[in-house]
Design a protein around this motif. Structure first.
Motif, PDB file in Angstrom:
ATOM      1  N   TYR A  36       4.024   1.762  -1.213  1.00 33.94           N
ATOM      2  CA  TYR A  36       4.691   2.104  -2.531  1.00 33.94           C
ATOM      3  C   TYR A  36       4.051   2.067  -3.650  1.00 33.94           C
ATOM      4  O   TYR A  36       4.250   2.592  -4.589  1.00 33.94           O
ATOM      5  CB  TYR A  36       5.702   0.990  -2.510  1.00 33.94           C
ATOM      6  CG  TYR A  36       6.814   0.831  -1.531  1.00 33.94           C
ATOM      7  CD1 TYR A  36       7.708   2.148  -1.565  1.00 33.94           C
ATOM      8  CD2 TYR A  36       6.897   0.185  -0.343  1.00 33.94           C
ATOM      9  CE1 TYR A  36       8.742   2.588  -0.654  1.00 33.94           C
ATOM     10  CE2 TYR A  36       8.071   0.481   0.550  1.00 33.94           C
ATOM     11  CZ  TYR A  36       8.917   1.545   0.647  1.00 33.94           C
ATOM     12  OH  TYR A  36       9.884   1.718   1.368  1.00 33.94           O
ATOM     13  N   THR A  37       2.696   1.654  -3.522  1.00 30.00           N
ATOM     14  CA  THR A  37       1.750   1.876  -4.678  1.00 30.00           C
ATOM     15  C   THR A  37       0.565   2.614  -4.699  1.00 30.00           C
ATOM     16  O   THR A  37      -0.342   2.684  -5.390  1.00 30.00           O
ATOM     17  CB  THR A  37       1.259   0.441  -5.095  1.00 30.00           C
ATOM     18  OG1 THR A  37       0.374  -0.205  -4.163  1.00 30.00           O
ATOM     19  CG2 THR A  37       2.349  -0.583  -5.488  1.00 30.00           C
ATOM     20  N   TYR A  81       0.794  -1.177  -0.048  1.00 33.27           N
ATOM     21  CA  TYR A  81       0.021  -0.207   0.012  1.00 33.27           C
ATOM     22  C   TYR A  81       0.815   1.394   0.149  1.00 33.27           C
ATOM     23  O   TYR A  81       0.526   2.263  -0.843  1.00 33.27           O
ATOM     24  CB  TYR A  81      -1.064   0.055   1.089  1.00 33.27           C
ATOM     25  CG  TYR A  81      -1.901   0.998   1.065  1.00 33.27           C
ATOM     26  CD1 TYR A  81      -3.189   1.134   0.468  1.00 33.27           C
ATOM     27  CD2 TYR A  81      -1.710   2.146   1.913  1.00 33.27           C
ATOM     28  CE1 TYR A  81      -4.023   2.057   0.513  1.00 33.27           C
ATOM     29  CE2 TYR A  81      -2.771   3.311   2.062  1.00 33.27           C
ATOM     30  CZ  TYR A  81      -3.814   3.145   1.203  1.00 33.27           C
ATOM     31  OH  TYR A  81      -4.938   3.935   1.172  1.00 33.27           O
ATOM     32  N   VAL A  87      -5.308   6.398  -8.537  1.00 30.94           N
ATOM     33  CA  VAL A  87      -5.886   6.537  -9.818  1.00 30.94           C
ATOM     34  C   VAL A  87      -6.772   5.564 -10.179  1.00 30.94           C
ATOM     35  O   VAL A  87      -7.737   5.790 -10.905  1.00 30.94           O
ATOM     36  CB  VAL A  87      -4.290   6.565 -10.963  1.00 30.94           C
ATOM     37  CG1 VAL A  87      -4.960   6.615 -12.422  1.00 30.94           C
ATOM     38  CG2 VAL A  87      -3.548   7.580 -10.647  1.00 30.94           C
ATOM     39  N   ILE A  88      -6.388   4.076 -10.041  1.00 30.42           N
ATOM     40  CA  ILE A  88      -7.435   3.046 -10.441  1.00 30.42           C
ATOM     41  C   ILE A  88      -8.829   3.277  -9.659  1.00 30.42           C
ATOM     42  O   ILE A  88      -9.790   3.023 -10.181  1.00 30.42           O
ATOM     43  CB  ILE A  88      -6.355   1.756 -10.020  1.00 30.42           C
ATOM     44  CG1 ILE A  88      -5.367   1.400 -10.703  1.00 30.42           C
ATOM     45  CG2 ILE A  88      -7.802   0.545 -10.092  1.00 30.42           C
ATOM     46  CD1 ILE A  88      -4.723   0.255 -10.407  1.00 30.42           C
ATOM     47  N   PRO A 112      -0.147   6.003  -5.225  1.00 29.59           N
ATOM     48  CA  PRO A 112      -0.493   6.646  -6.128  1.00 29.59           C
ATOM     49  C   PRO A 112      -1.181   5.952  -7.362  1.00 29.59           C
ATOM     50  O   PRO A 112      -2.346   6.217  -7.881  1.00 29.59           O
ATOM     51  CB  PRO A 112       0.644   7.113  -6.814  1.00 29.59           C
ATOM     52  CG  PRO A 112       1.583   7.352  -5.542  1.00 29.59           C
ATOM     53  CD  PRO A 112       1.377   5.899  -5.028  1.00 29.59           C
ATOM     54  N   LEU A 113      -0.623   4.856  -7.586  1.00 26.74           N
ATOM     55  CA  LEU A 113      -1.303   3.875  -8.980  1.00 26.74           C
ATOM     56  C   LEU A 113      -2.864   3.420  -8.279  1.00 26.74           C
ATOM     57  O   LEU A 113      -3.914   3.550  -9.087  1.00 26.74           O
ATOM     58  CB  LEU A 113      -0.501   2.783  -9.115  1.00 26.74           C
ATOM     59  CG  LEU A 113      -0.982   1.566 -10.115  1.00 26.74           C
ATOM     60  CD1 LEU A 113      -1.191   2.409 -11.366  1.00 26.74           C
ATOM     61  CD2 LEU A 113      -0.232   0.437 -10.137  1.00 26.74           C
ATOM     62  N   LEU A 114      -2.830   3.128  -6.948  1.00 28.17           N
ATOM     63  CA  LEU A 114      -4.029   2.694  -6.401  1.00 28.17           C
ATOM     64  C   LEU A 114      -5.171   3.650  -6.424  1.00 28.17           C
ATOM     65  O   LEU A 114      -6.202   3.474  -6.684  1.00 28.17           O
ATOM     66  CB  LEU A 114      -3.881   2.096  -5.145  1.00 28.17           C
ATOM     67  CG  LEU A 114      -3.111   0.732  -5.045  1.00 28.17           C
ATOM     68  CD1 LEU A 114      -2.851   0.363  -3.543  1.00 28.17           C
ATOM     69  CD2 LEU A 114      -3.754  -0.387  -5.838  1.00 28.17           C
TER      70      LEU A 114
END
Length: 155
Positions: free
Chosen positions: A50-51, A48, A57-58, A53-55
């Motif tokens: 480290y990811t 959570y 956006v999704i 920003p990607l999560l």
């Protein structure tokens, strides 16, 4: 403006709550990127962290493409249809929890570990969707009563 708030605010609040939980935990500064995938709470927190920003956006894409249109259609449905949609959401969360839990599960840890992973993933998803739907409900405009409706209600 309300449409933009319905897209941005629910995921933002949900992610902010989870971020606060991860950020102010006692192990936050010990989380390393190579700990992801170990199948425990610490590895989930590392994932959570480290990811994020990607999560996010999704989550925004899911909100704009799926949740807001379903929410608009749900407002005109009967109570039975609304309950069915919520049960469907819970079933989808269970399927995702099973998939994610199985993907990060170490078979040597035993089936009990898989059950704990699936339960944790299910709880995280259901908490997120509960927060999301409550925020959408709070943002929903109440239909204003006309004077004729108010007179009819008082008689």
């Amino acid at each position: 403006m309300k449409k933009l708030l319905k897209v941005i605010l629910p995921p933002f609040i949900g992610f902010f709550i989870f971020f606060t939980g991860v950020r102010y935990s006692s192990v936050y500064f010990q989380l390393k990127i190579d700990e992801m995938g170990l199948g425990n709470l610490k590895s989930f927190m590392a994932f959570y962290r480290y990811t994020l920003p990607l999560l996010f956006v999704i989550a925004l894409l899911t909100q704009v493409l799926i949740i807001v249109p379903v929410w608009r259609g749900m407002l005109a449905k009967t109570v039975a249809d609304k309950i069915n949609i919520i049960l469907d959401l819970c079933f989808i969360c269970l399927l995702f929890a099973l998939g994610i839990g199985y993907a990060i599960w170490d078979p040597q840890a035993g089936i009990h570990n898989l059950a704990k992973l699936v339960g944790f993933m299910l709880a995280v998803q259901l908490a997120y969707w509960l927060i999301n739907l409550v925020i959408l409900l709070l943002l929903e405009e109440k239909p204003e009563k006309h004077e004729s409706q108010e007179v009819a209600e008082t008689e």
